[in-house]
Design a protein around this motif. Structure first.
Motif, short mmCIF file in Angstrom:
data_model
loop_
_atom_site.label_atom_id
_atom_site.label_comp_id
_atom_site.label_asym_id
_atom_site.label_seq_id
_atom_site.Cartn_x
_atom_site.Cartn_y
_atom_site.Cartn_z
N VAL A 1 -56.06 7.15 36.51
CA VAL A 1 -57.27 7.93 36.77
C VAL A 1 -58.05 8.04 35.47
O VAL A 1 -57.51 8.47 34.44
CB VAL A 1 -56.91 9.33 37.30
N LEU A 2 -59.31 7.64 35.48
CA LEU A 2 -60.12 7.65 34.26
C LEU A 2 -60.95 8.92 34.15
O LEU A 2 -61.29 9.36 33.07
CB LEU A 2 -61.02 6.42 34.22
N ALA A 3 -61.30 9.47 35.30
CA ALA A 3 -62.04 10.74 35.31
C ALA A 3 -61.84 11.36 36.68
O ALA A 3 -61.66 10.64 37.68
CB ALA A 3 -63.52 10.52 35.04
N MET A 4 -61.83 12.67 36.71
CA MET A 4 -61.67 13.37 37.97
C MET A 4 -62.36 14.73 37.82
O MET A 4 -61.89 15.58 37.10
CB MET A 4 -60.19 13.55 38.29
N VAL A 5 -63.48 14.86 38.48
CA VAL A 5 -64.30 16.05 38.26
C VAL A 5 -64.53 16.76 39.57
O VAL A 5 -64.73 16.12 40.61
CB VAL A 5 -65.66 15.65 37.64
N THR A 6 -64.49 18.07 39.55
CA THR A 6 -64.86 18.86 40.71
C THR A 6 -65.95 19.82 40.26
O THR A 6 -66.00 20.22 39.10
CB THR A 6 -63.65 19.63 41.27
N SER A 7 -66.82 20.16 41.17
CA SER A 7 -67.91 21.07 40.81
C SER A 7 -68.28 21.90 42.03
O SER A 7 -68.40 21.34 43.11
CB SER A 7 -69.11 20.27 40.33
N PRO A 8 -68.44 23.20 41.93
CA PRO A 8 -68.26 23.99 40.71
C PRO A 8 -66.80 24.13 40.33
O PRO A 8 -65.93 23.96 41.17
CB PRO A 8 -68.85 25.35 41.08
N THR A 9 -66.55 24.41 39.06
CA THR A 9 -65.17 24.57 38.62
C THR A 9 -65.03 25.89 37.84
O THR A 9 -65.90 26.76 37.97
CB THR A 9 -64.73 23.34 37.81
N TYR A 10 -63.99 26.03 37.09
CA TYR A 10 -63.72 27.33 36.45
C TYR A 10 -63.11 27.08 35.09
O TYR A 10 -62.63 25.97 34.80
CB TYR A 10 -62.75 28.14 37.31
N ASP A 11 -63.08 28.13 34.29
CA ASP A 11 -62.44 28.05 32.97
C ASP A 11 -60.99 28.52 33.10
O ASP A 11 -60.75 29.69 33.39
CB ASP A 11 -63.20 28.94 31.98
N PRO A 12 -60.02 27.63 32.92
CA PRO A 12 -58.62 28.06 33.12
C PRO A 12 -58.17 29.14 32.13
O PRO A 12 -57.16 29.81 32.38
CB PRO A 12 -57.81 26.77 32.93
N ASN A 13 -58.91 29.33 31.03
CA ASN A 13 -58.55 30.40 30.09
C ASN A 13 -58.61 31.77 30.76
O ASN A 13 -57.94 32.71 30.34
CB ASN A 13 -59.46 30.38 28.88
N VAL A 14 -59.42 31.86 31.83
CA VAL A 14 -59.54 33.13 32.55
C VAL A 14 -58.22 33.53 33.19
O VAL A 14 -57.93 34.70 33.38
CB VAL A 14 -60.66 33.00 33.61
N ALA A 15 -57.39 32.54 33.49
CA ALA A 15 -56.10 32.85 34.14
C ALA A 15 -55.07 33.39 33.16
O ALA A 15 -54.01 33.85 33.56
CB ALA A 15 -55.55 31.59 34.82
N VAL A 16 -55.38 33.33 31.87
CA VAL A 16 -54.40 33.76 30.86
C VAL A 16 -54.84 35.08 30.23
O VAL A 16 -55.70 35.08 29.36
CB VAL A 16 -54.24 32.69 29.76
N PRO A 17 -54.28 36.20 30.68
CA PRO A 17 -54.67 37.47 30.08
C PRO A 17 -53.94 37.67 28.75
O PRO A 17 -52.72 37.77 28.73
CB PRO A 17 -54.23 38.51 31.11
N LEU A 18 -54.67 37.68 27.68
CA LEU A 18 -54.07 37.93 26.37
C LEU A 18 -54.32 39.38 26.00
O LEU A 18 -55.19 40.03 26.59
CB LEU A 18 -54.70 37.01 25.33
N PRO A 19 -53.55 39.90 25.04
CA PRO A 19 -53.79 41.28 24.63
C PRO A 19 -55.26 41.48 24.23
O PRO A 19 -55.80 40.67 23.47
CB PRO A 19 -52.88 41.47 23.41
N GLY A 20 -55.87 42.50 24.75
CA GLY A 20 -57.26 42.77 24.40
C GLY A 20 -58.24 41.88 25.14
O GLY A 20 -59.41 41.85 24.82
N ARG A 21 -57.74 41.07 26.07
CA ARG A 21 -58.66 40.25 26.84
C ARG A 21 -58.27 40.40 28.31
O ARG A 21 -57.40 39.69 28.80
CB ARG A 21 -58.54 38.79 26.40
N ASP A 22 -58.88 41.34 28.97
CA ASP A 22 -58.54 41.54 30.36
C ASP A 22 -59.47 40.69 31.21
O ASP A 22 -60.67 40.82 31.16
CB ASP A 22 -58.66 43.01 30.76
N THR A 23 -58.86 39.77 31.95
CA THR A 23 -59.67 38.81 32.68
C THR A 23 -59.62 39.05 34.18
O THR A 23 -60.06 38.22 34.95
CB THR A 23 -59.19 37.39 32.39
N GLN A 24 -59.05 40.19 34.56
CA GLN A 24 -58.85 40.44 35.99
C GLN A 24 -60.17 40.38 36.78
O GLN A 24 -60.22 39.77 37.84
CB GLN A 24 -58.18 41.81 36.19
N THR A 25 -61.20 40.98 36.23
CA THR A 25 -62.49 40.99 36.95
C THR A 25 -63.01 39.57 37.13
O THR A 25 -63.42 39.18 38.22
CB THR A 25 -63.54 41.79 36.15
#
Lengths: 415, 475
Positions: free
Chosen positions: B168-192
């Motif tokens: 696979v050379l490229a695989m794109v979906t749109s709209p998409t999301y930022d996977p960093n949102v799934a990782v709640p780090l201290p001081g970064r609440d991403t629940q909303t």
């Protein structure tokens, strides 16, 4: 024990701090001193009782240091205080018969201690067991159980013949006169009151269990045992119906992983089971597991922590130590010649056997979980103090039992 | 009294041995199910104590890496390129679980796989913090970015493959999301933000390339043409008559826009995308051959892939009457296809009739960069003869040169393609374009779909051209 401390430290920091080895060294010195005191005051005492208690205490100290390093010093201080109490008992109570003379005083004292928490007690974790004295908190039930055993031993030693007489028959079974059920009912009442006012299921179960054991030993009347058990079942059932916290306990016993309660009321028991499961046969190794996920792990749940980090082998070693301690205690009772001594020994052994069974069975989900300490192992001053006094009495009884037997042989009688 | 005391001893010992028995049961036989219990935090904490391997693109860009935190979950994920690779890497989150390659290659990333090397074993014995293996993907970050930019926020998907290997050379979906949102780090609440992603009606968390099922429209004519040519039902020069309407069993099928193409060859029919001709070809093929060829291309079962895929479907031949068969033959029946499936259709024609198994992970490396495992291309199916594929490729080049796909023309390069305009009830049609280039010795096969994008030749084909230009190194 030294090995335990060293491996905890290695797991924690990768290095060994020699200063902290002072803990195990100090604990070892305390028990060595106790041994010497025993040789002086009660030379004929059972030689296994103290080493077994020491083994349990050391195991507890290692686990407590691993779980909550700051509590280890406190536990060590309490071990020293408890050891002092032990010395006082064997030094001044070698003539344990005097206790029988004060039986009512002691019995009333026991009841007062229990009642004190109902009135003045502090509620911790939903149970009202603690009495605040200045900055220190104290669990009167721990001491009360020893006093109550002394009272019951004296009471039954005096009355067991009367209690054994059956004048009536009910459905073909010989039944003692109704008035002799009064002590049974009184004890049941105390237990139920404890259950209601202190929400302390563990102690309630323990007190009633001790009583049943002693009645059975004293009278050989199955009627008392059966009626007693029926009463307890009835009481427990009524409590189940009328108290939500009792229902909760039973439900988390039956379905610990119910998604609705697993993060709530059955959190403790499910965490305890996870700990045991991850320990497997040989355990994760000291300091390498996650026993701190379990609430109250230094007190009620210390057995689960042992199961996780030392595995089935470590936990089984604890169970065997309790079994041996119970067996030696029963031997003391068997070899003793007078009724008070026998019953006292039986009562004291019952405390250890039932208490260890209730909490170990509770955290392993054999029986519904009821909060109570694991004798000698759990963190806690009142518990250590009471258990060392208990041990002191057993040691005195074993010494006296052996002594009277020796005298009987000298006098030409058969032991 | 001694008798009773002995009975008591027996009772006490029975109780204590009961505990022993129960304990053995739990710790020996119950251990496994307790360890696997979803509420057991231990496994999670242990897994997050492992420094998970990186995920790298084929051009060495870091797509996912582990960063050390001082929470109870020690190593947590970071996705430096944000949303660009979300549908491929997925996310790894102690709170929301795992998706994408983070889920399907979890064991390898944790170093738990069977590829335990002497070195990792040594590390384990020495008790140093465990490190997982690195995944090196087949996807090129530049082509991926070009594809995402070409799609330009339109709802849809792009899948680009190397037809000779299946990489696979490229695989794109749109709209998409930022996977960093799934990782709640201290001081970064991403629940909303996370809740908003889940509530979004455009479904940014949905992987369209592998799981989006669309009516393929006229792009499906490539499948029907392959069957007809391969079975000799028609040749490129077979003559057909298109009157703009075709009565089938008392029902009339119309061409797109009710246009009439008159007399035309089969080859011409593909070039102008004549529905009437393909309906006649489909009827000549019969439902069984029709389904047989569709299944050879991969329909009716999920495509075996590094990520979960939905099965593209055609109607059961036993329930297919002539009307259904005729409309299915130009992709307007009950058939549904994923963009990945349609990219494989293009790749089959490009690769002499053979479909190579598509894959995303090219190499598995240990943390020192030593290659533990390399994916070797694997043939998935032989769909048609090499000669058929060559003929069909020529017809597809004509479709770009002279037909509906002219927007995909690149000067100096023979692009083979087929447009698709999949009509949907009460909305603009989905816009498809499947293609490969160059015609001889192709480097890339591509499927582009734009939801409700209108005519394939107008919306999807220019997007495909932009991607092809980047892939072939044309500015």
């Amino acid at each position: 024990m030294m090995v335990g401390f060293v491996s905890v430290q290695l797991a924690r920091t990768g290095t060994v701090d020699y200063l902290s080895l002072a803990y195990p060294a100090a604990a070892a010195i305390v028990f060595l001193a106790l041994h010497v005191v025993m040789r002086i005051f009660v030379p004929r005492a059972d030689g296994l009782l103290l080493p077994l208690a020491a083994g349990l205490t050391f195991m507890g100290l290692v686990m407590i240091e691993r779980l909550e390093a700051s509590l280890a010093l406190e536990q060590l201080l309490w071990i020293t205080v408890a050891a002092a109490a032990f010395v006082l008992v064997i030094a001044f109570l070698r003539r344990y018969e005097v206790l029988a003379q004060y039986k009512y005083t002691l019995g009333v004292l026991a009841l007062l201690l229990l009642a004190s928490t109902m009135v003045l007690g502090q509620e911790v974790n939903g149970a009202r067991l603690w009495l605040k004295l200045g900055t220190m908190s104290f669990q009167p039930a721990e001491l009360a159980k020893v006093l109550l055993v002394i009272f019951l031993a004296a009471f039954f030693a005096e009355k067991h013949e009367v209690l054994s007489i059956s004048t009536h028959r009910f459905l073909g079974i010989p039944v003692p006169e109704l008035k002799y059920f009064v002590p049974l009912l009184a004890m049941w009442g105390v237990s139920v009151l404890m259950m209601i006012f202190q929400k302390d299921l563990g102690s309630s179960l323990l007190f009633f269990g001790i009583f049943i054991c002693m009645v059975f030993a004293a009278t050989a009347r199955k009627t008392y045992v059966l009626v007693g058990m029926a009463l307890f079942v009835l009481g427990a059932f009524l409590c189940y119906l009328s108290f939500a916290h009792v229902r909760m306990r039973v439900e988390s016993w039956l379905t610990p992983f119910n998604p609705a309660t697993v993060e709530g009321s059955s959190y403790q028991i499910s965490q305890s089971l996870f700990a045991l499961g991850s320990g497997g046969i040989s355990g994760s190794g000291l300091g390498l597991g996650y026993p701190k996920f379990i609430p109250s792990v230094t007190t009620d749940f210390i057995f689960s922590a042992v199961g996780e980090e030392l595995g089935l082998l470590g936990a089984a070693a604890l169970v065997f130590m309790f079994a041996l301690l119970v067996a030696r205690g029963i031997k003391v009772a068997l070899l003793h010649r007078d009724d008070f001594g026998k019953l006292l020994a039986v009562g004291l052994v019952s405390i250890i056997a039932l208490q260890s069974f209730i909490i170990m069975g509770g955290v392993t989900r054999l029986i519904p979980l009821t909060g109570i300490t694991l004798p000698f192992v759990s963190y806690g001053g009142s518990s250590l103090l009471a258990n060392f006094i208990l041990l002191g009495l057993l040691v005195v009884l074993s010494h006296r039992g052996a002594t009277t037997n020796v005298q009987s042989i000298r006098q030409g009688a058969r032991p | 009294m001694n008798k009773q005391i002995k009975i008591l001893l027996a009772v006490f010992l029975v109780c204590l041995f009961g505990i022993l028995a129960n304990l053995s049961w739990i710790q020996i036989f119950g251990a496994e199910s307790l360890q696997g219990n979803a509420y057991n935090k231990r496994r999670m904490v242990e897994e997050y104590a492992v420094r998970r391997g990186d995920i790298l693109s084929s051009d060495g860009q870091v797509l996912a890496r582990s960063i050390e935190t001082d929470t109870q979950y020690r190593y947590q994920r970071e996705y430096p390129l944000g949303a660009l690779f979300a549908d491929i890497t997925g996310y790894d989150s102690w709170r929301y679980g795992r998706s994408g390659l983070e889920a399907s290659y979890n064991d390898e990333l944790l170093g738990k796989g069977p590829q335990l090397t002497v070195r990792t074993l040594g590390n384990m014995l020495l008790g140093s913090s465990k490190r997982g293996n690195t995944l090196v993907l087949t996807v090129d970050s530049r082509l991926q970015r070009a594809a995402a930019e070409a799609l330009d926020g339109n709802k849809g998907a792009v899948v680009a493959l190397d037809p000779k290997t299946g990489a696979v050379l490229a695989m794109v979906t749109s709209p998409t999301y930022d996977p960093n949102v799934a990782v709640p780090l201290p001081g970064r609440d991403t629940q909303t933000a996370w809740d908003a992603l889940n509530a979004d009606p455009d479904r940014p968390l949905f992987d369209r390339p592998t799981n989006g099922l669309y009516p393929p429209g006229s792009s499906f004519k490539v499948v029907v043409a392959a069957a007809a040519l391969d079975l000799g039902v028609s040749t490129p020069r077979s003559e057909f008559q298109c009157d703009g309407a075709l009565p089938v069993e008392g029902y009339t099928i119309y061409d797109y826009g009710r246009r009439s193409h008159g007399e035309l060859t089969f080859s011409k029919a593909l070039v102008v995308s004549c529905n009437i001709t393909f309906a006649q070809v489909g009827l000549r093929l019969g439902p069984r051959s029709f389904v047989q060829y569709a299944e050879r291309f991969g329909f009716d079962k999920p495509v075996p892939f590094d990520l979960p895929t939905a099965a593209s479907t055609v109607q059961d031949p036993d329930t297919m009457d002539d009307v259904a068969l005729a409309s299915a033959s130009f992709g307007q029946g009950r058939d549904l296809a994923t963009p990945l499936q349609m990219a494989l259709v293009a790749a089959a024609v490009a690769n002499g009739g053979s479909i190579m198994k598509p894959y995303l992970v090219n190499e598995l490396q240990d943390y020192n960069g030593k290659i533990i495992e390399q994916t070797s291309p694997e043939r998935l199916a032989k769909v048609m003869d090499e000669g058929t594929a060559e003929t069909l490729a020529g017809m597809m080049v004509d479709a770009v040169d002279d037909g509906t796909g002219q927007a995909a023309q690149i000067s100096g390069i023979a692009v083979a393609g087929k447009t698709g305009t999949a009509e949907v009830e009460g909305a603009e049609p989905h816009s498809w374009f499947i293609c490969f280039a160059p015609e001889r010795d192709p480097d890339i096969a591509l499927a582009v779909v734009v939801e409700n994008g209108g005519e394939g030749g107008r919306t999807a084909a220019p997007i495909a051209r932009d991607i092809l230009e980047t892939a072939l190194g044309i500015e």
